[in-house]
Structures are given as structure tokens and as C-alpha cells.
Design a protein around this motif. Structure first.
Motif, mmCIF file in Angstrom:
data_model
loop_
_atom_site.group_PDB
_atom_site.id
_atom_site.type_symbol
_atom_site.label_atom_id
_atom_site.label_comp_id
_atom_site.label_asym_id
_atom_site.label_seq_id
_atom_site.Cartn_x
_atom_site.Cartn_y
_atom_site.Cartn_z
ATOM 1 N N CYS A 8 22.038 106.528 -36.506
ATOM 2 C CA CYS A 8 22.088 105.356 -36.125
ATOM 3 C C CYS A 8 23.161 104.689 -37.141
ATOM 4 C CB CYS A 8 20.825 104.542 -35.933
ATOM 5 S SG CYS A 8 20.797 102.855 -35.451
ATOM 6 N N ASP A 9 24.239 104.273 -36.605
ATOM 7 C CA ASP A 9 25.006 103.337 -37.552
ATOM 8 C C ASP A 9 24.300 102.016 -38.093
ATOM 9 O OD1 ASP A 9 26.919 105.227 -37.211
ATOM 10 O OD2 ASP A 9 27.900 104.097 -35.594
ATOM 11 N N ASN A 10 23.678 101.485 -37.284
ATOM 12 C CA ASN A 10 22.907 100.137 -37.798
ATOM 13 C C ASN A 10 21.769 100.392 -38.891
ATOM 14 O OD1 ASN A 10 24.542 98.477 -36.160
ATOM 15 N ND2 ASN A 10 23.040 98.469 -34.537
ATOM 16 N N CYS A 11 20.882 101.546 -38.562
ATOM 17 C CA CYS A 11 20.038 101.837 -39.372
ATOM 18 C C CYS A 11 20.603 102.894 -40.664
ATOM 19 C CB CYS A 11 18.941 102.654 -38.656
ATOM 20 S SG CYS A 11 17.954 101.581 -37.404
ATOM 21 N N GLU A 12 21.643 103.303 -40.549
ATOM 22 C CA GLU A 12 22.385 104.084 -41.628
ATOM 23 C C GLU A 12 21.724 105.270 -42.053
ATOM 24 O OE1 GLU A 12 23.188 101.296 -45.073
ATOM 25 O OE2 GLU A 12 24.674 100.260 -43.767
ATOM 26 N N GLY A 13 21.006 105.952 -40.983
ATOM 27 C CA GLY A 13 20.490 107.150 -40.973
ATOM 28 C C GLY A 13 19.970 107.564 -39.831
ATOM 29 N N VAL A 14 19.412 108.974 -39.949
ATOM 30 C CA VAL A 14 19.007 109.333 -38.608
ATOM 31 C C VAL A 14 17.565 108.713 -38.370
ATOM 32 C CG1 VAL A 14 18.249 111.634 -37.747
ATOM 33 C CG2 VAL A 14 19.932 111.820 -39.321
ATOM 34 N N GLN A 15 17.584 108.588 -36.855
ATOM 35 C CA GLN A 15 16.443 107.827 -36.245
ATOM 36 C C GLN A 15 16.140 108.328 -34.998
ATOM 37 O OE1 GLN A 15 14.792 105.209 -37.613
ATOM 38 N NE2 GLN A 15 15.904 105.091 -39.300
ATOM 39 N N PRO A 16 15.015 108.164 -34.564
ATOM 40 C CA PRO A 16 14.437 108.709 -32.906
ATOM 41 C C PRO A 16 15.116 107.658 -32.134
ATOM 42 C CG PRO A 16 12.733 107.984 -34.075
ATOM 43 C CD PRO A 16 13.657 107.947 -35.024
ATOM 44 N N PHE A 17 15.446 108.345 -30.987
ATOM 45 C CA PHE A 17 15.991 107.617 -30.037
ATOM 46 C C PHE A 17 15.290 108.085 -28.758
ATOM 47 C CE2 PHE A 17 19.701 106.796 -32.664
ATOM 48 C CZ PHE A 17 20.361 106.095 -32.531
ATOM 49 N N GLU A 18 15.183 107.131 -27.882
ATOM 50 C CA GLU A 18 14.271 107.323 -26.696
ATOM 51 C C GLU A 18 14.995 106.848 -25.486
ATOM 52 O OE1 GLU A 18 11.203 103.854 -26.623
ATOM 53 O OE2 GLU A 18 10.471 105.647 -27.235
ATOM 54 N N ALA A 19 15.062 107.542 -24.248
ATOM 55 C CA ALA A 19 15.394 107.169 -23.022
ATOM 56 C C ALA A 19 14.549 105.969 -22.279
ATOM 57 C CB ALA A 19 15.731 108.167 -21.987
ATOM 58 N N PRO A 20 15.056 104.757 -22.216
ATOM 59 C CA PRO A 20 14.302 103.637 -21.537
ATOM 60 C C PRO A 20 13.969 103.812 -20.160
ATOM 61 C CG PRO A 20 16.475 102.937 -21.892
ATOM 62 C CD PRO A 20 16.318 104.328 -22.478
ATOM 63 N N PRO A 21 13.046 103.422 -19.306
ATOM 64 C CA PRO A 21 13.086 103.463 -18.127
ATOM 65 C C PRO A 21 14.144 103.366 -17.290
ATOM 66 C CG PRO A 21 11.107 102.074 -19.093
ATOM 67 C CD PRO A 21 12.111 102.315 -19.889
ATOM 68 N N CYS A 22 14.541 104.535 -16.401
ATOM 69 C CA CYS A 22 16.009 104.374 -15.946
ATOM 70 C C CYS A 22 15.916 103.951 -14.621
ATOM 71 C CB CYS A 22 16.429 105.789 -16.046
ATOM 72 S SG CYS A 22 18.263 105.989 -15.556
#
Length: 68
Positions: A8-22
Motif C-alpha cells: 500500500c503506497d499510503n501505508c508505505e508497506g505490505v497490508q492486507p487488502f480485502e474485496a468489499p461487497p461487490c
């Protein structure tokens, strides 16, 4: 919801990402992902390209020789 780790560019590190309800019906395979740390959204796009068909290569057939 599915969890994936990306940088993540904003967090400046590796972060967990999740898919929101689609709302488009993609379910867990939704191309939109949200950082669980800061809420930044990313779009994962995949493309399928068909291999271009090359025209048949023809060599000119010379039936006579040219004088030098």
C-alpha cells in the motif's frame, strides 16, 4: 470477503487488502480491493489478449536471373 496482501503506497508497506461487497456480482473475485489499514482502494485488472495472426509470408519466386 477474501484477504490478500499487497504493498500500500499510503501505508508505505505490505497490508492486507480485502474485496468489499461487490454490487456487480463478482463475489470474492471482485477486481476492487480495499486496504484494511487506511481504506485506499485499488483495481486489479486482468486482460485476455488473442495472439495476432500473421499474414502468410510469401517469398517472391524468381524464374529468371538478372545480369550483373
Amino acid at each position: 470477503m477474501s484477504d490478500r496482501e499487497f504493498h500500500c503506497d499510503n501505508c508505505e508497506g505490505v497490508q492486507p487488502f480485502e474485496a468489499p461487497p461487490c454490487v456487480d456480482g463478482h463475489g470474492a473475485d471482485c477486481p476492487e480491493l480495499v486496504c484494511t489499514g487506511c481504506g485506499s482502494a485499488v483495481l486489479i485488472a486482468t486482460f485476455a489478449f488473442h495472439a495476432p495472426q500473421l499474414a502468410a509470408r510469401r517469398r517472391p519466386r524468381s524464374t529468371h536471373r538478372r545480369a550483373a
